[in-house]
Design an enzyme around this catalytic site. Structure first.
Site, PDB file in Angstrom:
ATOM      1  N   CYS A 186     -11.375 -44.712 -21.166  1.00 28.15           N
ATOM      2  CA  CYS A 186     -12.403 -45.420 -21.932  1.00 28.15           C
ATOM      3  C   CYS A 186     -11.862 -45.783 -23.316  1.00 28.15           C
ATOM      4  O   CYS A 186     -11.004 -45.091 -23.859  1.00 28.15           O
ATOM      5  CB  CYS A 186     -13.657 -44.564 -22.074  1.00 28.15           C
ATOM      6  SG  CYS A 186     -15.024 -45.438 -22.894  1.00 28.15           S
TER       7      CYS A 186
ATOM      8  N   ASP B  55     -13.408 -45.511 -25.946  1.00 29.62           N
ATOM      9  CA  ASP B  55     -14.032 -44.594 -26.912  1.00 29.62           C
ATOM     10  C   ASP B  55     -12.995 -43.930 -27.820  1.00 29.62           C
ATOM     11  O   ASP B  55     -12.006 -43.364 -27.327  1.00 29.62           O
ATOM     12  CB  ASP B  55     -14.824 -43.527 -26.137  1.00 29.62           C
ATOM     13  CG  ASP B  55     -15.752 -42.720 -27.028  1.00 29.62           C
ATOM     14  OD1 ASP B  55     -15.261 -42.107 -28.009  1.00 29.62           O
ATOM     15  OD2 ASP B  55     -16.967 -42.704 -26.762  1.00 29.62           O
TER      16      ASP B  55
ATOM     17  N   ARG C 198     -12.950 -41.274 -29.317  1.00 27.97           N
ATOM     18  CA  ARG C 198     -12.835 -39.812 -29.222  1.00 27.97           C
ATOM     19  C   ARG C 198     -12.024 -39.345 -28.026  1.00 27.97           C
ATOM     20  O   ARG C 198     -11.901 -38.152 -27.771  1.00 27.97           O
ATOM     21  CB  ARG C 198     -14.241 -39.189 -29.159  1.00 27.97           C
ATOM     22  CG  ARG C 198     -15.088 -39.503 -30.383  1.00 27.97           C
ATOM     23  CD  ARG C 198     -16.549 -39.217 -30.110  1.00 27.97           C
ATOM     24  NE  ARG C 198     -17.077 -40.074 -29.043  1.00 27.97           N
ATOM     25  CZ  ARG C 198     -18.323 -39.981 -28.567  1.00 27.97           C
ATOM     26  NH1 ARG C 198     -19.137 -39.071 -29.032  1.00 27.97           N
ATOM     27  NH2 ARG C 198     -18.732 -40.799 -27.609  1.00 27.97           N
TER      28      ARG C 198
ATOM     29  N   HIS D  22     -15.399 -39.875 -19.387  1.00 29.85           N
ATOM     30  CA  HIS D  22     -15.785 -38.791 -20.308  1.00 29.85           C
ATOM     31  C   HIS D  22     -17.293 -38.676 -20.400  1.00 29.85           C
ATOM     32  O   HIS D  22     -18.016 -39.673 -20.342  1.00 29.85           O
ATOM     33  CB  HIS D  22     -15.177 -39.033 -21.699  1.00 29.85           C
ATOM     34  CG  HIS D  22     -15.744 -40.220 -22.402  1.00 29.85           C
ATOM     35  ND1 HIS D  22     -16.709 -40.129 -23.372  1.00 29.85           N
ATOM     36  CD2 HIS D  22     -15.511 -41.550 -22.252  1.00 29.85           C
ATOM     37  CE1 HIS D  22     -17.019 -41.343 -23.810  1.00 29.85           C
ATOM     38  NE2 HIS D  22     -16.316 -42.231 -23.144  1.00 29.85           N
TER      39      HIS D  22
ATOM     40  N   CYS E  53     -20.384 -40.954 -22.375  1.00 27.74           N
ATOM     41  CA  CYS E  53     -19.831 -42.320 -22.448  1.00 27.74           C
ATOM     42  C   CYS E  53     -20.942 -43.340 -22.734  1.00 27.74           C
ATOM     43  O   CYS E  53     -21.924 -43.436 -21.996  1.00 27.74           O
ATOM     44  CB  CYS E  53     -19.140 -42.660 -21.135  1.00 27.74           C
ATOM     45  SG  CYS E  53     -18.340 -44.277 -21.151  1.00 27.74           S
TER      46      CYS E  53
HETATM   47 CO    CO Z   1     -16.836 -44.188 -22.858  1.00 27.24          CO
END
Ligand code: CO
Length: 214
Positions: free
Chosen positions: A44, A46, A48, A100, A103
């Protein structure tokens, strides 16, 4: 303030280079010679979920593709190009699809809010929900349903990888290539292997199994 933050990015780079060179004066010279990563990571976007960092991988060890909700969409030229290069040129041995918990893409797919162009990307995730709506709708706890949807989406993307002509062709040619589905827990830092590891197309529905040559 913002300017200071931006400047720190360049400063951090200089510090990083200095540290690396202290450890090995030829570090960058060696990296510049070429790459032979054994792993393709599809994760992803993302912030993090930093691919290299969370598996302790060094530069040169992981070929990375990231998008919203770690999707494997077989009309996505970007994903296909990364996959083709990783499998056929770099000969990676493992492909990891890593989703994750928490998400945002999955959360958006569970809801109905119009966001923008991204709605059309999220729709692929909604399709995954539709395939598994019986299991997901049966989970009354909202958080548990969200977590399970994250896992199911990873599983679906691993299957979608296996369905690509690129992966099936590699298997047909007896190329060593394993595909895995992982979930990363942002709250603990731990990854979990969902146990959906493929290395041939036997587990695909017959309609997806490609026959090559002769
Ligand atoms: Co995500």
């Amino acid at each position: 303030m913002e300017k200071a933050f931006y400047k720190s990015l360049i400063d951090n780079n200089r510090t990083w280079v200095k540290k690396r060179l202290e450890q090995d004066p030829n570090y960058f010279k060696n990296l510049a010679k070429g790459q032979r990563p054994p792993v393709l990571w599809i994760g992803c976007a993302d912030s993090r979920v930093p691919a290299n960092e969370l598996i302790g991988a060094q530069p040169g060890e992981v070929f990375v593709h990231r998008n919203i909700a770690n999707m494997v969409i077989h009309t996505d030229m970007n994903m296909l190009s990364v996959l083709d290069y990783a499998v056929n040129a770099l000969k990676v041995k493992h492909i990891i699809v890593c989703g994750h918990y928490g998400c945002g893409g999955i959360k958006a797919a569970m809801g109905n809010q119009h966001i923008g162009v991204i709605d059309n990307w999220i729709r692929h995730i909604k399709d995954t929900y539709r395939f598994h709506h019986k299991e997901l709708d049966a989970i009354t706890d909202q958080q548990k349903r969200f977590d399970r949807f994250v896992e199911i989406n990873v599983k679906e993307q691993v299957y979608d990888l296996a369905k690509t002509s690129i992966v099936q062709s590699a298997w047909k040619n007896n190329q060593e290539l394993y595909i895995h589905g992982w979930v990363y827990d942002i709250g603990t830092g731990l990854v979990d292997d969902l146990g959906i590891n493929f290395n041939n197309n036997d587990d695909l529905d017959d309609v997806y199994q490609l026959h090559f040559g002769e």
